[in-house]
Design a protein around this motif. Sequence first.
Motif, PDB file in Angstrom:
ATOM      1  N   GLY A   1      36.187 -11.463   5.750  1.00 44.26           N
ATOM      2  CA  GLY A   1      34.745 -11.357   5.494  1.00 44.26           C
ATOM      3  C   GLY A   1      34.334 -12.109   4.243  1.00 44.26           C
ATOM      4  O   GLY A   1      34.318 -13.329   4.242  1.00 44.26           O
ATOM      5  N   PRO A   2      34.004 -11.484   3.152  1.00 45.54           N
ATOM      6  CA  PRO A   2      34.001 -10.020   2.976  1.00 45.54           C
ATOM      7  C   PRO A   2      32.762  -9.320   3.526  1.00 45.54           C
ATOM      8  O   PRO A   2      32.746  -8.091   3.631  1.00 45.54           O
ATOM      9  N   VAL A   3      31.732 -10.089   3.909  1.00 48.48           N
ATOM     10  CA  VAL A   3      30.506  -9.443   4.391  1.00 48.48           C
ATOM     11  C   VAL A   3      30.532  -9.319   5.909  1.00 48.48           C
ATOM     12  O   VAL A   3      30.170  -8.292   6.475  1.00 48.48           O
ATOM     13  N   GLY A   4      30.981 -10.352   6.584  1.00 54.36           N
ATOM     14  CA  GLY A   4      30.901 -10.387   8.043  1.00 54.36           C
ATOM     15  C   GLY A   4      32.105  -9.805   8.752  1.00 54.36           C
ATOM     16  O   GLY A   4      32.190  -9.901   9.974  1.00 54.36           O
ATOM     17  N   ALA A   5      33.030  -9.189   8.026  1.00 53.95           N
ATOM     18  CA  ALA A   5      34.212  -8.601   8.670  1.00 53.95           C
ATOM     19  C   ALA A   5      34.638  -7.368   7.894  1.00 53.95           C
ATOM     20  O   ALA A   5      33.796  -6.677   7.330  1.00 53.95           O
ATOM     21  N   VAL A   6      35.916  -7.073   7.802  1.00 54.72           N
ATOM     22  CA  VAL A   6      36.383  -5.796   7.237  1.00 54.72           C
ATOM     23  C   VAL A   6      36.071  -5.690   5.751  1.00 54.72           C
ATOM     24  O   VAL A   6      35.407  -4.769   5.295  1.00 54.72           O
ATOM     25  N   GLY A   7      36.624  -6.623   4.961  1.00 64.54           N
ATOM     26  CA  GLY A   7      36.284  -6.692   3.537  1.00 64.54           C
ATOM     27  C   GLY A   7      36.661  -5.481   2.712  1.00 64.54           C
ATOM     28  O   GLY A   7      36.008  -5.191   1.711  1.00 64.54           O
ATOM     29  N   GLU A   8      37.700  -4.738   3.094  1.00 65.65           N
ATOM     30  CA  GLU A   8      38.093  -3.551   2.333  1.00 65.65           C
ATOM     31  C   GLU A   8      38.983  -3.871   1.141  1.00 65.65           C
ATOM     32  O   GLU A   8      39.109  -3.078   0.218  1.00 65.65           O
ATOM     33  N   VAL A   9      39.640  -5.004   1.179  1.00 63.96           N
ATOM     34  CA  VAL A   9      40.564  -5.406   0.121  1.00 63.96           C
ATOM     35  C   VAL A   9      40.096  -6.736  -0.449  1.00 63.96           C
ATOM     36  O   VAL A   9      39.674  -7.631   0.290  1.00 63.96           O
TER      37      VAL A   9
ATOM     38  N   VAL B   1      45.398 -10.115   5.424  1.00 66.11           N
ATOM     39  CA  VAL B   1      44.409 -11.088   5.903  1.00 66.11           C
ATOM     40  C   VAL B   1      43.251 -10.372   6.585  1.00 66.11           C
ATOM     41  O   VAL B   1      42.077 -10.656   6.330  1.00 66.11           O
ATOM     42  N   VAL B   2      43.560  -9.411   7.450  1.00 65.22           N
ATOM     43  CA  VAL B   2      42.523  -8.672   8.175  1.00 65.22           C
ATOM     44  C   VAL B   2      41.696  -7.815   7.220  1.00 65.22           C
ATOM     45  O   VAL B   2      40.455  -7.834   7.260  1.00 65.22           O
TER      46      VAL B   2
ATOM     47  N   GLY C   1      41.697   4.312   8.665  1.00 66.14           N
ATOM     48  CA  GLY C   1      42.825   3.878   9.467  1.00 66.14           C
ATOM     49  C   GLY C   1      42.338   3.319  10.798  1.00 66.14           C
ATOM     50  O   GLY C   1      41.342   3.793  11.349  1.00 66.14           O
ATOM     51  N   ARG C   2      43.051   2.302  11.286  1.00 68.36           N
ATOM     52  CA  ARG C   2      42.627   1.655  12.540  1.00 68.36           C
ATOM     53  C   ARG C   2      43.820   1.507  13.480  1.00 68.36           C
ATOM     54  O   ARG C   2      44.932   1.257  13.040  1.00 68.36           O
ATOM     55  N   THR C   3      43.546   1.675  14.754  1.00 61.02           N
ATOM     56  CA  THR C   3      44.536   1.363  15.773  1.00 61.02           C
ATOM     57  C   THR C   3      43.881   0.435  16.780  1.00 61.02           C
ATOM     58  O   THR C   3      42.702   0.606  17.122  1.00 61.02           O
ATOM     59  N   CYS C   4      44.634  -0.558  17.221  1.00 59.91           N
ATOM     60  CA  CYS C   4      44.094  -1.590  18.126  1.00 59.91           C
ATOM     61  C   CYS C   4      42.853  -2.256  17.521  1.00 59.91           C
ATOM     62  O   CYS C   4      41.933  -2.671  18.240  1.00 59.91           O
ATOM     63  N   LEU C   5      42.837  -2.337  16.176  1.00 55.42           N
ATOM     64  CA  LEU C   5      41.718  -2.904  15.412  1.00 55.42           C
ATOM     65  C   LEU C   5      40.405  -2.137  15.607  1.00 55.42           C
ATOM     66  O   LEU C   5      39.336  -2.648  15.302  1.00 55.42           O
ATOM     67  N   GLN C   6      40.515  -0.896  16.090  1.00 56.50           N
ATOM     68  CA  GLN C   6      39.333  -0.047  16.261  1.00 56.50           C
ATOM     69  C   GLN C   6      39.423   1.115  15.270  1.00 56.50           C
ATOM     70  O   GLN C   6      40.508   1.560  14.893  1.00 56.50           O
ATOM     71  N   ASP C   7      38.238   1.619  14.861  1.00 55.53           N
ATOM     72  CA  ASP C   7      38.200   2.740  13.927  1.00 55.53           C
ATOM     73  C   ASP C   7      38.970   3.927  14.489  1.00 55.53           C
ATOM     74  O   ASP C   7      38.806   4.283  15.672  1.00 55.53           O
ATOM     75  N   ALA C   8      39.805   4.562  13.636  1.00 58.15           N
ATOM     76  CA  ALA C   8      40.617   5.691  14.094  1.00 58.15           C
ATOM     77  C   ALA C   8      40.351   6.907  13.222  1.00 58.15           C
ATOM     78  O   ALA C   8      39.370   7.630  13.439  1.00 58.15           O
ATOM     79  N   VAL C   9      41.189   7.133  12.179  1.00 55.49           N
ATOM     80  CA  VAL C   9      41.029   8.328  11.338  1.00 55.49           C
ATOM     81  C   VAL C   9      41.148   7.934   9.872  1.00 55.49           C
ATOM     82  O   VAL C   9      41.735   6.905   9.540  1.00 55.49           O
ATOM     83  N   PRO C  10      40.638   8.774   8.960  1.00 55.87           N
ATOM     84  CA  PRO C  10      40.777   8.467   7.529  1.00 55.87           C
ATOM     85  C   PRO C  10      42.238   8.549   7.089  1.00 55.87           C
ATOM     86  O   PRO C  10      43.037   9.308   7.636  1.00 55.87           O
TER      87      PRO C  10
END
Length: 377
Positions: free
Chosen positions: A302-310, A297-298, A186-195
């Motif tokens: 990537g999928p390598v140079g950015a989030v790439g989770e989906v 979109v976010v 999970g992310r808030t403000c596009l920063q890592d937050a919690v699972p």
Amino acid sequence: MGQMRTEEDVLGERELPADALYGINTLRALENFPITGRTIATLPEFVPALAMIKEAAALANKEIGALSAQKAEAIVEASQEIRTGKHDTHLIVDLLEGSGGTSSNMNLNEVIANLAARLTGKPIGDYAFVHPNDHVNLGQSANDVIPTAMKLAVFRVSEGTSLALTQLAAAFSEKKKEHSQTLRLGRTCLQDAVPMLFGQTFGGYEAVIERHAKHVEELRRQLLVVPLGGTAVGTGLNSRPGYKQAVFRHLSALVGNEIKPATDPFDGMQNLDACARLSAEIRNSASSLWKIANDLVVLSSGPVGAVGEVTLPAIQAGSSIMPGKINPVVPMAVCQAAFAIAGNDAAIAIACQQGLLEINCYGMLVCDRLIDSITLL
């Protein structure tokens, strides 16, 4: 050049094509308003709604003795023909005509009167039997007819909107179940937050879309309250005793839903707030879809140079010079539609606010932009 016929108007004698079912008022509007290049016949459900009002009015006027049975039956038959789309080429007034709907109303009145003449063996342009104003428009004004027609048109066009949103919510529900155990960050403000779980993400999408479906359906029902019978300003002047009750009964039967008069006829004539509220909810729905699309979109970036989770389905090539690059084209198309809906809502809000004194002259723009928003959504 084909054969012509003439009609008198306040500015003198005018020539019309011999086979034109419209008359001089329509011709003048055609000359005055070359604005969008789109006619009232191109606006989904508007002409059928207006023709139903003319049919209901004729039946009501016959019932109270204001129209002979023969005249009323001719108007009814002509109105029914118009509802089939058979005569759309004669409904030529521009969508954004500047006369508060008067030109659109007169276009229908003239076509109905000329069809009635033809149906009874009289020449086009002979209004001795059925006159556009005296008979087709009896007990009516553009000021109460046009806002009624636009509300009925929007109601009909939006018939499947809530269902479409509900189906999308159901699709998100399936994804929620499918990914009930799939971890993500999970992310808030596009920063890592919690699972968290992907199922929880999709559950949030499901909930907001379900809420929009409910609100859209509630708001569209408000469009069944209309100002018909108020004639010019809400006093009902020029309609006969018993007309209003009769016309609402006949119109409800034709539409298949109970159509109700505004509690206060002057409020009904002046205000288009029901349209503004529905437009705002359509915009809200589009904004939520916009947010969901941006998430995808976010998360797929990537999928390598950015989030790439989906990984989104690859439905078309993303670039002519970067082989293998796949763009999130569906989410981006959703965003683009949402931008257009936001623009439509801004135009509708301004038009609804700009009503002057006893009527709002901008109903045709409201109707056009609201139907466009519903179609886009």
